[in-house]
Motif scaffolding. Structure first.
Motif, short mmCIF file in Angstrom:
data_model
loop_
_atom_site.label_atom_id
_atom_site.label_comp_id
_atom_site.label_asym_id
_atom_site.label_seq_id
_atom_site.Cartn_x
_atom_site.Cartn_y
_atom_site.Cartn_z
N SER A 168 0.86 -0.97 0.01
CA SER A 168 0.07 0.03 -0.04
C SER A 168 0.82 1.24 0.00
N SER A 211 3.84 1.44 -1.45
CA SER A 211 4.34 1.54 -2.69
C SER A 211 3.39 1.99 -3.68
N ILE A 212 1.98 1.74 -3.59
CA ILE A 212 1.15 2.32 -4.27
C ILE A 212 0.81 3.73 -4.10
#
Length: 258
Positions: free
Chosen positions: A27, A29-30
């Motif tokens: 999450s 990284s997104i």
């Protein structure tokens, strides 16, 4: 009303970062990848005011490549993604007559400034270390402001044309404040590092945080913008919030590998 807007905007930023960091590396990284795309758009709009044209679609492509390679976290793949991005960018600029040499240099800078620096957040495997990024950047900024406002007497003459209110006392206060906050965090959450290592990291990181803030201020002054964007009520854009974190990220990645 402005103070209220800033408080609401700050609460939203804090809650969002806490949420995506708490939920784990995927999450985070997104979220960081989305932030990087917004940051690229913001700096493209700022540089356009001084007639510098960036191939934004190319930057989106290379940003995606670099971010994915950073998440995979294989050093060879990551270096290859950087080399390919720079080479592809240079070839693209060469074969597109509408872009000048200055545009090419600016594109290279933006790729490194946003994609390269921000991608190091994705390279940190233990998300617990990412909290140090927020604590150092915001802690240093908050303590620098408080100490500078209360005790600041000596302006930093070399940077008055960029940030006229910066003081030596505020700068030192920011570094000491960040060291205290990070030491408390490490003592409470035990990340497997020694206090002296945290202090050394924080001194370096807090200095880099202040440099990052100055670089962002310099770009904004040269392009004539008050904020990079307006996505966050009372706080400007994404790049306005991440400017002091960008230069910390690579050092934090190295620190997380100790």
């Amino acid at each position: 009303m402005n103070l209220f807007n800033r408080a609401i905007g700050g609460a939203i930023i804090l809650a969002l970062l806490i949420l995506i960091t708490y939920l784990g590396r995927i999450s985070l990284s997104i979220g960081v990848m989305i932030f990087s795309f917004i940051a690229l758009h913001e700096i493209k709009e700022a540089l356009a005011k001084i007639e510098i044209k960036l191939p934004i679609k190319l930057l989106y492509f290379t940003n995606t490549l670099i971010m994915i390679a950073a998440f995979i976290n294989n050093s060879d793949i990551y270096i290859a993604s950087l080399a390919f991005s720079v080479l592809f960018m240079l070839m693209y600029i060469i074969f597109k007559p509408k872009y000048s040499l200055y545009d090419g240099f600016a594109t290279s800078f933006v790729m490194m400034y946003v994609s390269f620096l921000m991608s190091h957040i994705l390279r940190i495997k233990d998300v617990n270390f990412v909290w140090l990024l927020y604590i150092t950047a915001w802690g240093s900024d908050t303590f620098a402001y408080l100490v500078g406002s209360l005790f600041g007497r000596h302006k930093i003459e070399k940077i008055t044309h960029i940030s006229p209110n910066k003081t030596i006392e505020g700068s030192i206060g920011g570094i000491i404040g960040a060291c205290i906050l990070n030491s408390i965090f490490i003592s409470e959450f035990h990340l497997g590092v020694e206090i002296y290592e945290v202090v050394i990291f924080t001194i370096i990181a807090a200095v880099l945080s202040q440099i990052g803030d100055l670089i962002a201020s310099y770009i904004k002054r040269k392009t004539g913008v008050k904020d990079f964007g307006h996505i966050i009520r009372g706080h400007g854009g994404i790049l306005d919030r991440f400017d002091s974190m960008l230069f910390i990220a690579p050092v934090l990645y190295l620190f997380s590998r100790l």
